[in-house]
Design a protein around this motif. Structure first.
Motif, PDB file in Angstrom:
ATOM      1  N   ILE A 228      30.417  48.206 -61.246  1.00  0.00           N
ATOM      2  CA  ILE A 228      30.847  47.010 -61.957  1.00  0.00           C
ATOM      3  C   ILE A 228      31.842  46.285 -61.061  1.00  0.00           C
ATOM      4  O   ILE A 228      32.783  46.901 -60.559  1.00  0.00           O
ATOM      5  N   LEU A 229      31.626  44.997 -60.858  1.00  0.00           N
ATOM      6  CA  LEU A 229      32.565  44.182 -60.093  1.00  0.00           C
ATOM      7  C   LEU A 229      33.288  43.255 -61.053  1.00  0.00           C
ATOM      8  O   LEU A 229      32.661  42.525 -61.815  1.00  0.00           O
ATOM      9  N   SER A 230      34.610  43.306 -61.012  1.00  0.00           N
ATOM     10  CA  SER A 230      35.453  42.422 -61.813  1.00  0.00           C
ATOM     11  C   SER A 230      36.299  41.628 -60.832  1.00  0.00           C
ATOM     12  O   SER A 230      36.995  42.205 -59.994  1.00  0.00           O
ATOM     13  N   TRP A 231      36.248  40.276 -60.943  1.00  0.00           N
ATOM     14  CA  TRP A 231      36.907  39.450 -59.942  1.00  0.00           C
ATOM     15  C   TRP A 231      37.465  38.185 -60.576  1.00  0.00           C
ATOM     16  O   TRP A 231      36.760  37.472 -61.283  1.00  0.00           O
ATOM     17  N   ASN A 232      38.734  37.909 -60.298  1.00  0.00           N
ATOM     18  CA  ASN A 232      39.338  36.637 -60.685  1.00  0.00           C
ATOM     19  C   ASN A 232      39.009  35.650 -59.574  1.00  0.00           C
ATOM     20  O   ASN A 232      39.654  35.638 -58.530  1.00  0.00           O
TER      21      ASN A 232
ATOM     22  N   THR B 254      23.514  28.746 -63.467  1.00  0.00           N
ATOM     23  CA  THR B 254      22.883  28.442 -62.184  1.00  0.00           C
ATOM     24  C   THR B 254      23.410  29.365 -61.092  1.00  0.00           C
ATOM     25  O   THR B 254      22.632  29.933 -60.308  1.00  0.00           O
ATOM     26  N   ILE B 255      24.719  29.539 -61.051  1.00  0.00           N
ATOM     27  CA  ILE B 255      25.336  30.394 -60.029  1.00  0.00           C
ATOM     28  C   ILE B 255      24.855  31.835 -60.180  1.00  0.00           C
ATOM     29  O   ILE B 255      24.481  32.487 -59.198  1.00  0.00           O
ATOM     30  N   LYS B 256      24.826  32.340 -61.399  1.00  0.00           N
ATOM     31  CA  LYS B 256      24.417  33.729 -61.625  1.00  0.00           C
ATOM     32  C   LYS B 256      22.961  33.955 -61.219  1.00  0.00           C
ATOM     33  O   LYS B 256      22.632  34.980 -60.634  1.00  0.00           O
ATOM     34  N   ARG B 257      22.112  33.008 -61.536  1.00  0.00           N
ATOM     35  CA  ARG B 257      20.705  33.164 -61.156  1.00  0.00           C
ATOM     36  C   ARG B 257      20.561  33.176 -59.634  1.00  0.00           C
ATOM     37  O   ARG B 257      19.768  33.941 -59.095  1.00  0.00           O
ATOM     38  N   GLN B 258      21.337  32.330 -58.941  1.00  0.00           N
ATOM     39  CA  GLN B 258      21.326  32.335 -57.474  1.00  0.00           C
ATOM     40  C   GLN B 258      21.768  33.695 -56.935  1.00  0.00           C
ATOM     41  O   GLN B 258      21.358  34.096 -55.849  1.00  0.00           O
ATOM     42  N   CYS B 259      22.610  34.377 -57.689  1.00  0.00           N
ATOM     43  CA  CYS B 259      23.150  35.681 -57.272  1.00  0.00           C
ATOM     44  C   CYS B 259      22.317  36.860 -57.755  1.00  0.00           C
ATOM     45  O   CYS B 259      22.665  38.013 -57.500  1.00  0.00           O
ATOM     46  N   GLY B 260      21.236  36.599 -58.481  1.00  0.00           N
ATOM     47  CA  GLY B 260      20.347  37.677 -58.916  1.00  0.00           C
ATOM     48  C   GLY B 260      20.658  38.276 -60.270  1.00  0.00           C
ATOM     49  O   GLY B 260      20.128  39.327 -60.614  1.00  0.00           O
ATOM     50  N   PHE B 261      21.508  37.632 -61.045  1.00  0.00           N
ATOM     51  CA  PHE B 261      21.825  38.117 -62.393  1.00  0.00           C
ATOM     52  C   PHE B 261      21.090  37.234 -63.390  1.00  0.00           C
ATOM     53  O   PHE B 261      21.467  36.092 -63.617  1.00  0.00           O
ATOM     54  N   MET B 262      20.035  37.772 -63.975  1.00  0.00           N
ATOM     55  CA  MET B 262      19.211  36.983 -64.884  1.00  0.00           C
ATOM     56  C   MET B 262      19.733  36.983 -66.309  1.00  0.00           C
ATOM     57  O   MET B 262      19.293  36.205 -67.142  1.00  0.00           O
ATOM     58  N   ASN B 263      20.666  37.866 -66.603  1.00  0.00           N
ATOM     59  CA  ASN B 263      21.234  37.964 -67.940  1.00  0.00           C
ATOM     60  C   ASN B 263      22.722  37.673 -67.850  1.00  0.00           C
ATOM     61  O   ASN B 263      23.400  38.194 -66.966  1.00  0.00           O
ATOM     62  N   GLU B 264      23.217  36.869 -68.785  1.00  0.00           N
ATOM     63  CA  GLU B 264      24.647  36.567 -68.749  1.00  0.00           C
ATOM     64  C   GLU B 264      25.168  36.137 -70.101  1.00  0.00           C
ATOM     65  O   GLU B 264      24.414  35.701 -70.974  1.00  0.00           O
ATOM     66  N   ILE B 265      26.472  36.302 -70.229  1.00  0.00           N
ATOM     67  CA  ILE B 265      27.215  35.778 -71.377  1.00  0.00           C
ATOM     68  C   ILE B 265      28.404  35.044 -70.778  1.00  0.00           C
ATOM     69  O   ILE B 265      29.137  35.611 -69.962  1.00  0.00           O
ATOM     70  N   ASP B 266      28.559  33.788 -71.150  1.00  0.00           N
ATOM     71  CA  ASP B 266      29.612  32.966 -70.558  1.00  0.00           C
ATOM     72  C   ASP B 266      30.501  32.364 -71.632  1.00  0.00           C
ATOM     73  O   ASP B 266      30.028  32.022 -72.717  1.00  0.00           O
ATOM     74  N   VAL B 267      31.771  32.242 -71.299  1.00  0.00           N
ATOM     75  CA  VAL B 267      32.732  31.518 -72.128  1.00  0.00           C
ATOM     76  C   VAL B 267      33.187  30.340 -71.279  1.00  0.00           C
ATOM     77  O   VAL B 267      33.734  30.525 -70.188  1.00  0.00           O
TER      78      VAL B 267
ATOM     79  N   LYS C 258      28.590  35.595 -53.265  1.00  0.00           N
ATOM     80  CA  LYS C 258      27.297  36.146 -52.843  1.00  0.00           C
ATOM     81  C   LYS C 258      27.469  37.240 -51.798  1.00  0.00           C
ATOM     82  O   LYS C 258      26.783  38.262 -51.840  1.00  0.00           O
ATOM     83  N   ILE C 259      28.400  37.051 -50.876  1.00  0.00           N
ATOM     84  CA  ILE C 259      28.658  38.062 -49.840  1.00  0.00           C
ATOM     85  C   ILE C 259      29.176  39.352 -50.489  1.00  0.00           C
ATOM     86  O   ILE C 259      28.727  40.445 -50.161  1.00  0.00           O
ATOM     87  N   LYS C 260      30.144  39.201 -51.418  1.00  0.00           N
ATOM     88  CA  LYS C 260      30.667  40.384 -52.125  1.00  0.00           C
ATOM     89  C   LYS C 260      29.555  41.116 -52.871  1.00  0.00           C
ATOM     90  O   LYS C 260      29.488  42.343 -52.852  1.00  0.00           O
ATOM     91  N   LEU C 261      28.696  40.359 -53.523  1.00  0.00           N
ATOM     92  CA  LEU C 261      27.616  40.965 -54.303  1.00  0.00           C
ATOM     93  C   LEU C 261      26.621  41.695 -53.411  1.00  0.00           C
ATOM     94  O   LEU C 261      26.141  42.776 -53.774  1.00  0.00           O
ATOM     95  N   ARG C 262      26.308  41.129 -52.248  1.00  0.00           N
ATOM     96  CA  ARG C 262      25.397  41.814 -51.318  1.00  0.00           C
ATOM     97  C   ARG C 262      26.013  43.121 -50.821  1.00  0.00           C
ATOM     98  O   ARG C 262      25.325  44.118 -50.653  1.00  0.00           O
ATOM     99  N   HIS C 263      27.310  43.101 -50.588  1.00  0.00           N
ATOM    100  CA  HIS C 263      27.998  44.283 -50.075  1.00  0.00           C
ATOM    101  C   HIS C 263      28.158  45.371 -51.150  1.00  0.00           C
ATOM    102  O   HIS C 263      27.904  46.548 -50.902  1.00  0.00           O
ATOM    103  N   ILE C 264      28.586  44.990 -52.349  1.00  0.00           N
ATOM    104  CA  ILE C 264      28.904  45.952 -53.417  1.00  0.00           C
ATOM    105  C   ILE C 264      27.682  46.321 -54.251  1.00  0.00           C
ATOM    106  O   ILE C 264      27.546  47.433 -54.698  1.00  0.00           O
ATOM    107  N   ARG C 265      26.805  45.366 -54.502  1.00  0.00           N
ATOM    108  CA  ARG C 265      25.595  45.530 -55.319  1.00  0.00           C
ATOM    109  C   ARG C 265      25.866  46.093 -56.700  1.00  0.00           C
ATOM    110  O   ARG C 265      25.324  47.123 -57.105  1.00  0.00           O
ATOM    111  N   PRO C 266      26.692  45.386 -57.476  1.00  0.00           N
ATOM    112  CA  PRO C 266      27.006  45.878 -58.828  1.00  0.00           C
ATOM    113  C   PRO C 266      25.853  45.621 -59.797  1.00  0.00           C
ATOM    114  O   PRO C 266      25.062  44.706 -59.602  1.00  0.00           O
ATOM    115  N   GLN C 267      25.810  46.451 -60.831  1.00  0.00           N
ATOM    116  CA  GLN C 267      24.844  46.222 -61.912  1.00  0.00           C
ATOM    117  C   GLN C 267      25.429  45.275 -62.953  1.00  0.00           C
ATOM    118  O   GLN C 267      24.696  44.575 -63.641  1.00  0.00           O
TER     119      GLN C 267
END
Length: 165
Positions: free
Chosen positions: A3-7, A46-59, A21-30
Protein backbone atom coordinates in the motif's frame (compact mmCIF):
# COMPACT_ATOMS: atom_id res chain seq x y z
CA UNK A 1 0.19 -6.65 -0.12
CA UNK A 2 1.77 -3.27 -0.79
CA UNK A 3 0.00 0.00 0.00
CA UNK A 4 1.39 3.41 -0.95
CA UNK A 5 0.19 6.42 1.02
CA UNK A 6 1.46 9.79 -0.20
CA UNK A 7 0.70 13.44 0.48
CA UNK A 8 1.12 14.65 -3.10
CA UNK A 9 0.41 18.34 -2.30
CA UNK A 10 -1.44 18.74 -5.58
CA UNK A 11 -1.66 16.72 -8.78
CA UNK A 12 -2.38 19.68 -11.03
CA UNK A 13 1.13 19.78 -12.49
CA UNK A 14 2.32 17.21 -15.07
CA UNK A 15 5.64 16.96 -13.20
CA UNK A 16 3.91 15.69 -10.06
CA UNK A 17 1.93 13.13 -12.07
CA UNK A 18 5.20 11.92 -13.63
CA UNK A 19 6.73 11.57 -10.14
CA UNK A 20 3.69 9.56 -9.06
CA UNK A 21 4.04 7.23 -12.05
CA UNK A 22 7.74 6.67 -11.28
CA UNK A 23 6.94 5.84 -7.63
CA UNK A 24 4.21 3.44 -8.72
CA UNK A 25 6.50 1.63 -11.18
CA UNK A 26 9.13 1.26 -8.47
CA UNK A 27 6.86 0.24 -5.54
CA UNK A 28 4.01 -1.49 -7.45
CA UNK A 29 1.35 -1.16 -4.76
CA UNK A 30 -2.00 -2.90 -4.92
CA UNK A 31 -3.66 -0.01 -3.03
CA UNK A 32 -2.86 3.68 -3.45
CA UNK A 33 -3.97 6.40 -1.02
CA UNK A 34 -3.32 10.02 -1.98
CA UNK A 35 -3.84 13.10 0.18
CA UNK A 36 -4.09 16.75 -0.84
CA UNK A 37 -4.75 15.89 -4.48
CA UNK A 38 -6.17 19.41 -4.99
CA UNK A 39 -8.04 18.21 -8.09
CA UNK A 40 -11.59 17.18 -8.94
CA UNK A 41 -12.76 13.57 -8.94
CA UNK A 42 -12.97 13.70 -12.73
CA UNK A 43 -9.31 14.74 -13.04
CA UNK A 44 -8.30 12.17 -10.42
CA UNK A 45 -10.06 9.40 -12.35
CA UNK A 46 -8.01 10.25 -15.46
CA UNK A 47 -4.75 10.26 -13.51
CA UNK A 48 -5.50 6.93 -11.81
CA UNK A 49 -6.36 5.23 -15.08
CA UNK A 50 -3.08 6.49 -16.57
CA UNK A 51 -1.37 4.88 -13.56
CA UNK A 52 -3.13 1.52 -13.95
CA UNK A 53 -5.71 1.82 -11.17
CA UNK A 54 -9.09 1.04 -12.68
CA UNK A 55 -10.97 1.25 -9.39
CA UNK A 56 -11.08 4.34 -7.22
CA UNK A 57 -12.92 6.32 -4.61
CA UNK A 58 -12.27 10.05 -4.61
CA UNK A 59 -13.17 12.96 -2.37
CA UNK A 60 -13.04 16.24 -4.30
CA UNK A 61 -10.76 19.04 -3.22
CA UNK A 62 -12.47 22.13 -1.83
CA UNK A 63 -11.03 24.85 -4.02
CA UNK A 64 -7.27 24.53 -3.67
CA UNK A 65 -7.44 22.52 -0.44
CA UNK A 66 -7.75 18.85 0.32
CA UNK A 67 -8.81 16.05 -1.92
CA UNK A 68 -8.38 12.37 -1.10
CA UNK A 69 -8.21 9.31 -3.29
CA UNK A 70 -8.01 5.54 -2.86
CA UNK A 71 -7.26 3.43 -5.91
CA UNK A 72 -6.80 -0.33 -6.18
CA UNK A 73 -5.70 -2.84 -8.74
CA UNK A 74 -7.86 -5.44 -10.44
CA UNK A 75 -8.38 -8.55 -8.36
CA UNK A 76 -9.02 -6.75 -5.08
CA UNK A 77 -12.50 -6.51 -3.64
CA UNK A 78 -12.75 -3.17 -1.80
CA UNK A 79 -16.06 -1.86 -0.49
CA UNK A 80 -16.61 1.70 0.68
CA UNK A 81 -17.63 1.93 4.34
CA UNK A 82 -17.53 5.71 4.81
CA UNK A 83 -15.78 8.89 3.74
CA UNK A 84 -15.41 12.55 4.63
CA UNK A 85 -13.09 15.40 3.67
CA UNK A 86 -10.45 13.81 5.93
CA UNK A 87 -10.85 10.04 5.44
CA UNK A 88 -11.81 7.18 3.16
CA UNK A 89 -12.67 3.92 4.94
CA UNK A 90 -12.87 0.68 2.93
CA UNK A 91 -13.18 -3.03 3.66
CA UNK A 92 -11.26 -5.61 1.65
CA UNK A 93 -12.38 -9.20 1.39
CA UNK A 94 -9.62 -11.62 0.45
CA UNK A 95 -10.64 -13.66 -2.61
CA UNK A 96 -9.53 -17.07 -1.38
CA UNK A 97 -10.33 -16.48 2.26
CA UNK A 98 -13.32 -15.52 4.33
CA UNK A 99 -11.32 -12.87 6.20
CA UNK A 100 -12.20 -9.21 5.76
CA UNK A 101 -9.95 -6.36 6.86
CA UNK A 102 -10.24 -2.59 6.82
CA UNK A 103 -8.08 0.16 5.41
CA UNK A 104 -8.66 3.77 6.38
CA UNK A 105 -6.80 6.50 4.57
CA UNK A 106 -6.82 9.43 6.97
CA UNK A 107 -5.61 13.03 6.80
CA UNK A 108 -5.70 14.81 10.17
CA UNK A 109 -6.61 18.45 10.69
CA UNK A 110 -3.67 20.87 10.32
CA UNK A 111 -5.01 23.42 12.82
CA UNK A 112 -4.69 22.91 16.59
CA UNK A 113 -8.32 23.73 17.30
CA UNK A 114 -9.54 21.06 14.83
CA UNK A 115 -7.36 18.16 15.99
CA UNK A 116 -9.81 16.95 18.62
CA UNK A 117 -12.30 16.41 15.79
CA UNK A 118 -9.72 14.28 13.93
CA UNK A 119 -9.11 12.06 16.96
CA UNK A 120 -12.86 11.74 17.56
CA UNK A 121 -13.34 10.59 13.97
CA UNK A 122 -10.66 7.90 14.38
CA UNK A 123 -12.28 6.73 17.62
CA UNK A 124 -15.67 6.63 15.91
CA UNK A 125 -14.29 4.60 12.99
CA UNK A 126 -12.71 2.12 15.42
CA UNK A 127 -15.94 1.54 17.39
CA UNK A 128 -17.54 -1.79 16.68
CA UNK A 129 -14.65 -2.93 14.52
CA UNK A 130 -13.36 -6.38 15.38
CA UNK A 131 -11.61 -6.93 12.07
CA UNK A 132 -7.94 -6.29 11.33
CA UNK A 133 -7.57 -2.56 10.62
CA UNK A 134 -4.79 -0.63 8.93
CA UNK A 135 -4.91 3.13 8.95
CA UNK A 136 -2.66 5.41 6.98
CA UNK A 137 -2.71 8.69 8.78
CA UNK A 138 -1.04 12.05 8.74
CA UNK A 139 -1.51 13.74 12.06
CA UNK A 140 -0.40 17.31 11.64
CA UNK A 141 0.48 17.69 15.31
CA UNK A 142 3.55 15.50 14.87
CA UNK A 143 4.50 17.22 11.63
CA UNK A 144 4.48 20.63 13.31
CA UNK A 145 6.35 19.32 16.38
CA UNK A 146 9.13 17.97 14.16
CA UNK A 147 9.18 21.11 12.03
CA UNK A 148 9.41 23.36 15.10
CA UNK A 149 12.17 21.21 16.63
CA UNK A 150 14.17 21.41 13.39
CA UNK A 151 13.76 25.19 13.26
CA UNK A 152 14.85 25.47 16.90
CA UNK A 153 17.98 23.41 16.20
CA UNK A 154 18.78 25.55 13.14
CA UNK A 155 18.48 28.74 15.24
CA UNK A 156 20.82 27.30 17.88
CA UNK A 157 23.30 26.27 15.18
CA UNK A 158 23.29 29.79 13.67
CA UNK A 159 23.71 31.27 17.14
CA UNK A 160 26.71 29.03 17.86
CA UNK A 161 28.32 29.77 14.48
CA UNK A 162 28.07 33.50 15.18
CA UNK A 163 29.95 32.93 18.41
CA UNK A 164 27.16 34.15 20.69
CA UNK A 165 27.57 31.52 23.39
Amino acid sequence: MKILSWNVRGLGQPRTVRRLKIKLRHIRPQILFLMETKVTSKRMETIKRQCGFMNEIDVDAEGTRGGLSVGWREGLNLTLKSFSRSHIDVAEKEQNEMETWRFTGFYGAPMDHDRRESWELLRFLKRGNNKPWLTSEILMKYYFLLKNKREELERKDRWLRLGKH
